[in-house]
Design an enzyme around this catalytic site. Structure first.
Site, PDB file in Angstrom:
ATOM      1  CG  HIS A  31      62.379 127.446  61.334  1.00  0.00           C
ATOM      2  ND1 HIS A  31      61.742 127.829  60.174  1.00  0.00           N
ATOM      3  CD2 HIS A  31      61.471 127.580  62.323  1.00  0.00           C
ATOM      4  CE1 HIS A  31      60.502 128.191  60.448  1.00  0.00           C
ATOM      5  NE2 HIS A  31      60.310 128.056  61.743  1.00  0.00           N
ATOM      6  CB  SER A  32      60.369 124.183  59.657  1.00  0.00           C
ATOM      7  OG  SER A  32      59.316 123.506  59.020  1.00  0.00           O
ATOM      8  CG  LEU A  33      62.451 119.714  55.697  1.00  0.00           C
ATOM      9  CD1 LEU A  33      61.957 118.370  56.190  1.00  0.00           C
ATOM     10  CD2 LEU A  33      62.061 119.927  54.236  1.00  0.00           C
ATOM     11  CB  SER A  84      64.867 121.071  63.219  1.00  0.00           C
ATOM     12  OG  SER A  84      63.541 120.690  62.907  1.00  0.00           O
ATOM     13  CG  MET A 135      64.647 127.194  66.784  1.00  0.00           C
ATOM     14  SD  MET A 135      65.194 128.902  66.467  1.00  0.00           S
ATOM     15  CE  MET A 135      65.259 128.957  64.678  1.00  0.00           C
TER      16      MET A 135
END
Length: 743
Positions: free
Chosen positions: A377-379, A381, A565
């Site tokens: 998720h976010s960073l 990923s 995500m």
């Protein structure tokens, strides 16, 4: 010990009347023969006491026979610093009760029972529940039978095991003798009144104050008499393992929950979708379940080992303290990832934590034969994307072709010679404020030449802390690179050298690149003057664009898929100078890649436009709703758009017919509209084996009113999104048919 209490008058079987008092007796079991028979609604207890001279036949009426209570096991979950007792699943409670029955209360050795999908271990003797995969405070465990609830309480709270035994004994005597409305004094000072077999109450002997009247608490016996939802047990067989990596900051959703709570919610949604959409396969035992485990890197980065929080705190201004604290905990993680020192820490933490959890999972599930996937998720990923890009494929440890470094700088780039100007080890350490570790290195007979051969593990073995260790390794890495560059009299700036490197990259390796595996970056013929990266390492000394040069660790497995995500991967690749992704490029060890985002997510960026030609505008794939249809407001919106477009098209055709009917052209009717070639791209690069990569969620009706108002929430919505969980399950279970929830 048999306790007979009360006064009873009854005719004996011979017809004579008898009256006697029942008292307490302590009898040896070998001197007593006790049996009972039931006849005409009476229970006759025949007790043979040949030596005590008391009549051996007692008969009494019993309205309802006594049945032992069914115990259920609970654990204490802290919610807003308050105790919240939650029940184990029926399967876990049964296992705990079986283990309790086998060992009893006098067992000295500890007995451990795995619960909740083997993610927790319950120690029966200690009455504690310990998490297996992550750090968490042990939870208290109870074997519960009796519960109480006050007038202001929202739920029932179980009594302690000692008080439950006292209440159960009193209930057994009351049922047996059919005597109710008796007061029972508890050791805690409360008085319990057993009104009838179904109604019980508790009141305090002394109210808190003379003017305050306390309401009696309601008591319930057995878990079947209280309104509590008992969770369903999870299947023992695990088909797939998924590691979930969080983004910036310690909180992962709008409720400021941590990664463990968010992953638990995602797991619950996944299990519910398996029962609703894969019901037939589950009933036939074709599939089991998917296990999701959290990976926490923020705690290590901001822990005592790095000391970065203390350094940041010293330079933080005192004004707007809460906003600055929030910024230090969240936004700074992006800058840490662009730092050579802390980027290495973050990547090492993610990789080592994933490998640790994977090894521990295999120990607790020795028969696991499924695959493993990654979710970021976010960073998180982006960290996984960089990690998978730099994985090795050969068994002998030979790096994959995409890991070869390419040094490409701006024409005005300069080289930092800070590390190359030192001639001795003393100067290196003093130049970086690390002279206190000079004695440690001298004791190991380490000079400048041997320091160049040392690894980070070697420095760790001699006792150098993490922060200074990272500084030394960063200086050594830059010194190694600089010693290979002809920067002395011939190096008048970096222009000549970089021109030679670029010329060699374009012409010298032209024949070799035809046989090499495709790299992540590609250079067009008309873009030869634009600095861009042609590989994934993006080494760039101290300036320029690109990713910092670090040593990427290797995972202990080959992932099946990567799910990003709310990911900023596309933006970071563009900032690093990567304009295009080679359509033939794929991860060395991972087959599939999904970029999932909410349409209002301000942090998310697309990937497919970096793969497709620039003149192609391909909309992202719309993720279907988990209930099998598009949301109503979207269907209504599309319907209105379609009607308006059809109406405009009809009016346009009428006007064209009117114009051409009065023209000098000998044309009857309207000119047919221009035929547009329908471009149906079935293959979008090889990152996802030719399939689509970008997938967009459907916004809810309330979100469609104001996209700015729900922008932050949309970036944190993935953990509870059933649509996202269903997309993950579709990829995991592949060709297994999915049942529509509405059918």
């Amino acid at each position: 010990s048999i306790v007979l209490c009360g006064r009873h008058s009854r005719e004996s079987p011979g017809g004579e009347s008898m009256m006697f008092c029942l008292v307490s007796f302590n009898l040896y079991i070998d001197k007593i023969s006790l049996h009972s028979t039931e006849k005409h609604g009476n229970i006759i207890f025949a007790v043979h006491w040949p030596w005590c001279g008391i009549p051996d036949v007692l008969s009494m009426n019993v309205v309802e026979p006594y049945e032992p209570v069914q115990h259920h096991w609970f654990y204490n979950q802290q919610v807003d610093s308050k105790d919240s007792w939650q029940p184990f699943s029926r399967e876990d409670s049964r296992r705990l009760e079986d283990a309790y029955s086998r060992v009893g209360k006098c067992e000295k050795d500890e007995v451990v029972v795995a619960t909740d999908g083997r993610r927790y271990d319950v120690r029966l003797r200690e009455r504690k529940c310990y998490s297996v995969y992550w750090e968490q405070k042990p939870a208290e465990v109870k074997r519960c039978a009796w519960f109480h609830k006050g007038s202001k309480d929202m739920s029932y709270t179980p009594y302690s095991e000692e008080l439950s035994d006292i209440l159960e004994d009193a209930y057994m005597i009351a049922v047996t003798l059919d005597e109710w409305k008796q007061n029972l004094e508890l050791p805690t000072g409360e008085t319990v009144i057993l009104h009838n077999p179904k109604v019980f109450s508790e009141c305090k002997d002394f109210p808190p104050s003379p003017t305050e009247r306390t309401q009696p608490r309601t008591l319930k016996r057995g878990i079947e008499n209280i309104p509590v939802e008992i969770p369903e047990g999870e299947p023992e067989i695990v088909d797939h393992l998924v590691f979930m990596v969080h983004g910036i900051g310690p909180a992962c959703d709008i409720r400021l929950r941590g990664i463990v709570q968010c992953v638990n919610e995602f797991r619950i949604a996944s299990n519910s979708l398996i029962k609703s959409h894969f019901r037939q396969s589950e009933n036939l035992c074709i599939i089991g379940r998917v296990e999701y485990l959290p990976v926490n890197w923020h705690k290590v980065l901001h822990g005592e080992s790095t000391g970065v929080d203390k350094d940041i705190e010293r330079i933080t201004l005192p004004s707007i303290s809460r906003l600055r604290q929030f910024s230090n905990d969240t936004v700074l993680d992006l800058f840490f990832y662009n730092s050579a020192m802390y980027c290495q820490t973050m990547v090492d933490t993610v990789a080592s934590e994933i490998n640790r959890l994977h090894s521990l999972f295999l120990q607790r599930h020795p028969h696991f034969t499924g695959h493993v996937s990654l979710v970021g998720h976010s960073l998180g990923s982006l960290i996984l994307f960089d990690l998978l890009t730099n994985q090795e494929t050969d068994a002998d440890g030979k790096p994959h072709e995409v890991c070869s470094s390419a040094i490409i700088l701006h024409e005005d780039a300069h080289v930092d010679t800070g590390c190359s100007s030192y001639e001795s080890l003393e100067e290196v350490l003093k130049g970086h404020g690390l002279e206190e570790y000079l004695s440690v290195l001298h004791s190991e007979q380490v000079d400048m030449e041997s320091l160049m051969l040392c690894s980070e593990k070697d420095l760790k073995d001699v006792g150098i802390p993490l922060g200074p260790r990272k500084k030394i390794m960063n200086c050594v890495k830059k010194w190694k690179v600089i010693t290979e560059i002809p920067y002395s009299p011939l190096f008048k700036g970096a222009q000549w050298f970089m021109a030679e490197v670029e010329r060699f990259a374009m012409y010298g390796h032209a024949a070799q690149n035809e046989t090499h595996s495709p790299s992540l970056g590609m250079r067009n013929a008309h873009e030869h003057q634009t600095p861009t990266t042609s590989a994934v390492d993006y080494q760039h000394f101290d300036v320029g664009i690109g990713q910092v040069s670090i040593d990427y660790p290797q995972l202990a497995f080959h992932p099946q898929a990567l799910f990003a995500m709310g990911s900023p991967i596309g933006m970071f690749l563009t900032v690093r100078g990567l304009k295009r992704i080679d359509p033939n490029y794929s991860f060395p060890t991972c087959k599939s890649f999904y970029n999932i985002f909410h349409p209002f997510d301000p942090v998310a960026y697309r990937i497919e436009p970096m793969i497709l030609p620039q003149d192609v505008d391909l909309l992202p794939m719309l993720i279907p709703h988990h209930k099998g249809r598009k949301r109503m407001h979207l269907e209504l919106k599309e319907g209105l758009t379609r009607v308006s477009s059809d109406l405009l098209g009809s009016l346009r055709m009428v006007w064209q017919n009117f114009e051409y009917s009065f023209s000098d052209l000998n044309i009857c009717g309207a000119v047919p509209p221009m035929e547009q070639k329908e471009r149906n791209f079935t293959k979008v690069g090889m990152l996802n084996r030719g399939r689509r990569i970008d997938f967009v969620l459907q916004e809810t009706p309330i979100e469609s009113f104001n996209e700015y108002l729900f922008a932050i929430q949309s970036h944190l919505c993935y953990w509870g999104s059933e649509d996202t969980a269903l997309l993950v399950l579709r990829e995991i279970y592949g060709n297994i048919p999915v049942r529509n929830a509405l059918s």
